[in-house]
Write a protein that holds these residues in place. Structure first.
Motif, PDB file in Angstrom:
ATOM      1  N   ILE A  46       0.839  -1.201   0.000  1.00 16.12           N
ATOM      2  CA  ILE A  46       0.000   0.000   0.000  1.00 16.12           C
ATOM      3  C   ILE A  46       0.873   1.249   0.000  1.00 16.12           C
ATOM      4  CG2 ILE A  46      -1.548   1.397   1.437  1.00 16.12           C
ATOM      5  CD1 ILE A  46      -2.936  -1.200   2.248  1.00 16.12           C
ATOM      6  N   GLN A  47       1.897   1.253   0.836  1.00 13.11           N
ATOM      7  CA  GLN A  47       2.760   2.431   0.926  1.00 13.11           C
ATOM      8  C   GLN A  47       3.532   2.661  -0.369  1.00 13.11           C
ATOM      9  OE1 GLN A  47       5.174   2.656   4.455  1.00 13.11           O
ATOM     10  NE2 GLN A  47       3.499   2.112   5.820  1.00 13.11           N
ATOM     11  N   PHE A  48       4.006   1.587  -0.994  1.00  9.11           N
ATOM     12  CA  PHE A  48       4.736   1.737  -2.252  1.00  9.11           C
ATOM     13  C   PHE A  48       3.803   2.215  -3.364  1.00  9.11           C
ATOM     14  CE2 PHE A  48       6.083  -0.166  -6.343  1.00  9.11           C
ATOM     15  CZ  PHE A  48       7.243   0.573  -6.536  1.00  9.11           C
ATOM     16  N   ARG A  66      -6.782  19.717   6.905  1.00  7.57           N
ATOM     17  CA  ARG A  66      -5.480  19.078   6.707  1.00  7.57           C
ATOM     18  C   ARG A  66      -5.568  17.908   5.733  1.00  7.57           C
ATOM     19  NH1 ARG A  66      -2.429  19.108  12.617  1.00  7.57           N
ATOM     20  NH2 ARG A  66      -2.685  21.351  12.989  1.00  7.57           N
ATOM     21  N   LEU A  67      -4.609  17.872   4.847  1.00  3.59           N
ATOM     22  CA  LEU A  67      -4.517  16.787   3.874  1.00  3.59           C
ATOM     23  C   LEU A  67      -3.822  15.592   4.503  1.00  3.59           C
ATOM     24  CD1 LEU A  67      -4.701  15.630   0.984  1.00  3.59           C
ATOM     25  CD2 LEU A  67      -2.537  16.801   0.487  1.00  3.59           C
ATOM     26  N   CYS A  68      -4.448  14.421   4.373  1.00  5.21           N
ATOM     27  CA  CYS A  68      -3.844  13.160   4.799  1.00  5.21           C
ATOM     28  C   CYS A  68      -3.967  12.188   3.644  1.00  5.21           C
ATOM     29  CB  CYS A  68      -4.540  12.602   6.045  1.00  5.21           C
ATOM     30  SG  CYS A  68      -3.875  10.993   6.581  1.00  5.21           S
ATOM     31  N   LEU A  69      -2.830  11.828   3.044  1.00  6.14           N
ATOM     32  CA  LEU A  69      -2.832  10.951   1.879  1.00  6.14           C
ATOM     33  C   LEU A  69      -2.812   9.485   2.297  1.00  6.14           C
ATOM     34  CD1 LEU A  69      -0.369  13.030  -0.276  1.00  6.14           C
ATOM     35  CD2 LEU A  69      -2.729  12.502  -0.912  1.00  6.14           C
ATOM     36  N   PHE A  70      -3.757   8.746   1.763  1.00  5.04           N
ATOM     37  CA  PHE A  70      -3.898   7.317   2.025  1.00  5.04           C
ATOM     38  C   PHE A  70      -2.595   6.591   1.706  1.00  5.04           C
ATOM     39  CE2 PHE A  70      -4.756   3.164   0.063  1.00  5.04           C
ATOM     40  CZ  PHE A  70      -5.518   2.527   1.014  1.00  5.04           C
ATOM     41  N   GLY A  71      -2.089   5.799   2.658  1.00  2.18           N
ATOM     42  CA  GLY A  71      -0.900   4.992   2.425  1.00  2.18           C
ATOM     43  C   GLY A  71       0.412   5.716   2.630  1.00  2.18           C
ATOM     44  N   ILE A  72       0.385   7.003   2.960  1.00  2.00           N
ATOM     45  CA  ILE A  72       1.610   7.753   3.238  1.00  2.00           C
ATOM     46  C   ILE A  72       1.805   7.790   4.753  1.00  2.00           C
ATOM     47  CG2 ILE A  72       2.753   9.993   3.052  1.00  2.00           C
ATOM     48  CD1 ILE A  72       2.568   8.417   0.423  1.00  2.00           C
ATOM     49  N   PHE A 128     -12.025   3.360   3.841  1.00  2.00           N
ATOM     50  CA  PHE A 128     -12.791   3.271   5.079  1.00  2.00           C
ATOM     51  C   PHE A 128     -12.380   2.041   5.888  1.00  2.00           C
ATOM     52  CE2 PHE A 128     -16.682   2.091   7.490  1.00  2.00           C
ATOM     53  CZ  PHE A 128     -16.719   3.202   8.321  1.00  2.00           C
ATOM     54  N   ARG A 129     -12.108   0.921   5.211  1.00  2.00           N
ATOM     55  CA  ARG A 129     -11.653  -0.271   5.923  1.00  2.00           C
ATOM     56  C   ARG A 129     -10.329  -0.012   6.637  1.00  2.00           C
ATOM     57  NH1 ARG A 129     -13.529  -2.985   1.231  1.00  2.00           N
ATOM     58  NH2 ARG A 129     -11.392  -3.121   0.414  1.00  2.00           N
ATOM     59  N   ARG A 130      -9.470   0.772   6.018  1.00  2.00           N
ATOM     60  CA  ARG A 130      -8.185   1.108   6.649  1.00  2.00           C
ATOM     61  C   ARG A 130      -8.416   1.957   7.904  1.00  2.00           C
ATOM     62  NH1 ARG A 130      -2.913   0.726   5.231  1.00  2.00           N
ATOM     63  NH2 ARG A 130      -1.447   2.414   5.721  1.00  2.00           N
TER      64      ARG A 130
END
Length: 341
Positions: free
Chosen positions: A85-87, A160-166, A238-240
């Motif tokens: 996910i992070q990559f 605030r921006l929060c990017l999924f997987g970062i 949402f599951r995350r």
């Protein structure tokens, strides 16, 4: 410069902190995004060919073919789902960032000739509200994304921006959410399988309004998470959130349902059903519903909602004008009806 193709030279691929934060975030440059950029630069040298980008930061040409082989091999070599996910997120963001540089305005994410920044009026958000834009990497720097309007109007500290997987973004968000506690955190996501509360339900259990004249205590801040991505991606997002909430609190996150109307953006990006709307319209709905409650009526939330509404209209008109100028239809085909702005 062509609006369809952008060539990036090796000397200007490094991403500075100033540039990174100029796109709407308050975080340091994510380590894995930097690593992906370094890998792209190395491949560029090996191939002796420049990176070329098309729409939405997508690589093009022979470089794309070779990079695709490299990134698929790297992805397959990763052992855990979290690493993958992070990559995935870092690669999406790195390519979109490099492919948008010099073409998109950093503030409004529109092509520079269509920039709307001078038409968007800033407005402070009530100091005891904080909005989190939990954004999928495929929506990062997307021109018709509406979540970006929230920090354009309210500022990057309030929205605030929060990017999924970062990892850096998600840890920053969860540190704040844990400080506030589960009872002061809500997720705006129309999940039929989740127990939802109305805006009226949150009053009386979320905060102490008696000291409203003073500066906000961090414990008194109400946090609202907006899931900002296509409907097909939002379920995984949402599951995350659910998994992390259960890990942190032993319970799922609290969810809010809104009585939102039809957004202007329905005309450009049809939704799967009329009860679903774009991110900016959801924020407008939340602020209007809060201001109808006596406990919140004196905080100017209706004016703050109106500021987002005006910005949404400005964005809509700019997108329409751009499509007409380029000879494109002003409405999307039905096959795109799973998008959220």
């Amino acid at each position: 410069m062509s609006t369809d193709t952008l060539t990036v030279t090796d000397v200007d691929t490094a991403v500075s902190l100033e540039e990174w934060q100029g796109w709407g975030t308050i975080s340091p440059v994510p380590a894995m995004v930097n690593q992906v950029i370094d890998d792209l630069k190395l491949l560029e040298k090996d191939l002796n060919a420049p990176m070329t980008f098309g729409g939405r930061g997508a690589l093009k040409g022979d470089f794309k073919v070779e990079e695709d082989k490299k990134h698929r091999a790297r992805y397959a070599s990763l052992s855990g789902s979290e690493e993958k996910i992070q990559f995935f997120s870092a690669r999406q963001i790195a390519c979109r960032l490099l492919g948008s540089r010099g073409y998109l305005c950093q503030k409004c994410w529109l092509p520079q000739e269509d920039c709307i920044c001078s038409k968007v009026t800033a407005c402070p958000l009530w100091h005891r509200l904080r909005i989190w834009l939990y954004m999928h990497p495929k929506d990062f720097l997307r021109q018709n994304n509406t979540g970006k309007l929230l920090w354009q109007v309210f500022g990057v500290q309030a929205a605030r921006l929060c990017l999924f997987g970062i990892a850096e973004h998600e840890e920053m968000m969860w540190n704040e959410l844990n400080r506030a506690g589960r009872n002061k955190v809500w997720c705006l996501y129309p999940n039929k399988n989740a127990v939802t509360e109305s805006v009226k339900d949150i009053v009386g259990c979320s905060m102490n309004l008696e000291s409203q004249a003073g500066l906000a205590n961090e414990d008194d801040t109400m946090h609202f998470i907006f899931i900002d991505g296509t409907w097909s991606n939002s379920a995984a997002m949402f599951r995350r959130l659910q998994a992390r909430a259960e890990s942190e609190w032993g319970q799922e996150p609290r969810c809010i349902s809104l009585n939102t109307g039809v957004s202007l953006m329905h005309k450009l990006r049809p939704q799967p059903s009329w009860d679903r709307t774009c991110t900016a319209a959801a924020a407008i709905g939340l602020l209007y519903e809060l201001t109808l409650l006596p406990e919140f009526s004196s905080f100017g939330l209706d004016k703050q909602a109106e500021a987002i509404d005006n910005a949404l209209e400005v964005l809509f008109e700019a997108l329409i004008a751009r499509r007409l100028r380029r000879g494109r239809s002003i409405s999307r085909k039905e096959r795109h009806n799973r998008d959220i702005c």
